[in-house]
Design an enzyme around this catalytic site. Structure first.
Site, PDB file in Angstrom:
ATOM      1  N   ARG A   1       0.821  -1.201   0.000  1.00  0.00           N
ATOM      2  CA  ARG A   1       0.000   0.000   0.000  1.00  0.00           C
ATOM      3  C   ARG A   1       0.869   1.271   0.000  1.00  0.00           C
ATOM      4  NH1 ARG A   1      -5.048  -1.305   4.133  1.00  0.00           N
ATOM      5  NH2 ARG A   1      -5.397  -3.460   3.476  1.00  0.00           N
TER       6      ARG A   1
ATOM      7  N   GLU B   1     -10.827  -1.761  -5.303  1.00  0.00           N
ATOM      8  CA  GLU B   1     -11.391  -0.811  -4.345  1.00  0.00           C
ATOM      9  C   GLU B   1     -10.464   0.392  -4.239  1.00  0.00           C
ATOM     10  OE1 GLU B   1     -11.201  -1.826  -0.156  1.00  0.00           O
ATOM     11  OE2 GLU B   1     -13.146  -0.906   0.228  1.00  0.00           O
TER      12      GLU B   1
END
Ligand SMILES: CC[C@H]1O[C@@H](n2cnc3c(N)ncnc32)[C@H](O)[C@@H]1O
Length: 483
Positions: free
Chosen positions: A100, A171
């Site tokens: 991330r 997402e």
């Protein structure tokens, strides 16, 4: 600021892409033409966009867990367990925190440590490091559609790899994966980078591949007023549609008052459709996702199942297309596959018992929908105004001015003045609107609702209510009543 809410030309997209694919060696394995052919072979029942469309048409709420571990074989075992023992309708791969943050070298260490120690040393699946070949092994091993779930401000390489691997949903968004997930990444950067992720979907859509995009609804998951999270979801849906996205799931995190949660989903779905039509985005298919309670969880597993069942009930009665499932290990950390499967079975039991039922319309429900839509419109219209009609520029400026203000967000680009608190029914209201441009009527409405609580609790309306509400959950309550 040279940011514009304008569809990237294919040349602009390819220009950026040549750099993006160099961010880690696995980027060189992404071949768009080959990926288009691979995705064309994905059967409908393994395509997120198609399965969501079918669920909405049939009035069914689908159940999806979160799940991710470091090594491919373990991840496949986990997902197959959730599919077979849990009954998951859709599967995730929850991506690890290093990925991330684009810290792929540390992912590599985590993978090697996981092999050495025989257990996952990452808190999710490092999709970039596993590359297209590894991600395809996961996709080909399971029997339901697969989505990447994460919290990545710069998800460009990750998106390239997961979509080329048959994962038909991603997402995130330039606001929802920045404000709650990063401290000092500029909104201009993340909106720009997510325009790339959406343009990649647009590229596939132009070649007949339907992919789903899902803005992250809950944001900080702590007392976020429904209109604040809905405003972000609608804006991210519009930004995605501009880049050619045609299948969007807008999301919302359960706040706890059943009527308000149902109103939020109904308001979100209709207002997303309204704004897409207003800006000429025809043919965009909108679905909704309800996230079960995102706040602190009770350690006691029986109580945790109570929370999970309440979230499932709200999702079903709201008519949400999808519900994101929590587990009885939520208070402890990453769940075991058994606990994760239990969360799904609990959820599906509730969904099955409520199949076909919806919260009937009532004056109270209609009023709450009206309030949420009016508050949401105040924010979006002002954002468009300060952006002089450009939604992307308006969003950057809007956050700088605090027109949209996410409570308890880590980002220094969030204004941080708006304060929420629950009213006497547990609905989340604006205690202090900060610079959020609510009309006087809406400000008065929120004030009056909070005064009802103050009168009931024989105390002044104030920030102590916010504090008490945050600690209430740990005591197994929704509203933080004075001791
Ligand atoms: C958005 C936060 C949510 O994601 C969940 N989560 C984060 N990483 C994982 C993971 N690796 N497996 C299962 N659940 C996970 C976490 O428990 C929390 O419910």
């Amino acid at each position: 600021m040279n940011l514009r809410n304008r569809k990237l030309t294919e040349e602009e997209f390819m220009g950026i892409r040549s750099d993006v694919l160099t961010h880690w060696p696995t980027g060189k394995d992404v071949d768009l033409d080959e990926a288009v052919e691979y995705l064309k072979k994905v059967p409908d029942e393994k395509n997120v966009a198609k399965k969501l469309r079918k669920a909405k048409e049939e009035g069914v709420t689908l159940a999806q867990p979160r799940a991710g571990v470091a090594l491919i074989e373990d991840h496949i075992e986990l997902l197959l367990h959730l599919e077979k023992e849990g009954g998951a309708d859709l599967l995730p791969s929850t991506i690890d925190s290093y990925t991330r943050q684009n810290r792929y070298a540390e992912c590599q260490v985590g993978i090697e440590e996981s092999i050495r120690l025989g257990r996952s040393m990452l808190n999710g699946f490092p999709a970039v490091n596993h590359g297209v070949a590894g991600c395809r092994r996961v996709f080909e091993a399971i029997h339901v559609p697969l989505q990447a779930r994460h919290g990545t401000p710069d998800a460009r390489l990750l998106s390239e790899i997961i979509h080329a691997s048959g994962w038909t949903s991603n997402e995130g968004g330039g606001i929802s994966y920045n404000i709650p997930y990063a401290k000092s990444v500029s909104m201009e950067k993340t909106i720009t980078d997510w325009q790339y992720c959406d343009r990649l979907v647009g590229y596939y859509e132009e070649r007949g591949i339907e992919l789903n995009r899902e803005p992250f609804g809950p944001l900080t998951g702590t007392l976020v007023p429904p209109s604040t999270s809905n405003a972000v979801a609608v804006i991210e849906a519009l930004l995605a549609a501009e880049q050619g996205v045609k299948n969007i799931t807008v999301g919302y995190g359960q706040c706890g008052n059943l009527l308000q949660d149902i109103a939020a989903i109904r308001a979100l779905e209709s207002q997303t459709d309204e704004y897409l039509k207003r800006f000429g985005y025809e043919g965009v298919y909108v679905t909704t996702v309800f996230h079960q309670w995102m706040g602190g969880f009770p350690e006691d597993e029986a109580k945790a199942f109570g929370v999970i069942s309440l979230g499932s009930t709200a999702a079903a009665l709201a008519g949400a297309t999808k519900v994101i499932v929590k587990t009885p290990h939520e208070a402890l950390g990453i769940p075991t596959k058994e606990a994760n499967a239990q969360g799904i079975r609990d959820t599906k039991m509730t969904l099955n018992m409520l199949k076909g039922q919806r919260m009937p319309m009532s004056t109270e429900l209609a009023d709450e929908i009206t309030i949420i839509k009016a508050e949401t419109a105040c924010m979006i219209e002002k954002v468009l105004e300060v952006g002089k009609g450009d939604l992307a520029r308006g969003t950057v400026e809007g956050f700088r001015l605090g027109l949209i203000d996410v409570p308890f967000a880590p980002s220094k680009y969030n204004y941080g003045k708006m304060m929420p608190a629950r009213d006497n029914t547990g609905a989340v209201r604006y205690l202090n609107a900060g610079n959020v441009p609510l009309t006087k009527e809406l400000l008065d409405f929120n004030k009056a609702k909070l005064e009802e609580r103050g009168n009931y609790e024989h105390r002044k309306v104030g920030f102590q209510m916010t504090v008490d509400d945050i600690f209430a959950v740990g005591k197994g309550m929704l509203i933080g009543r004075p001791e």
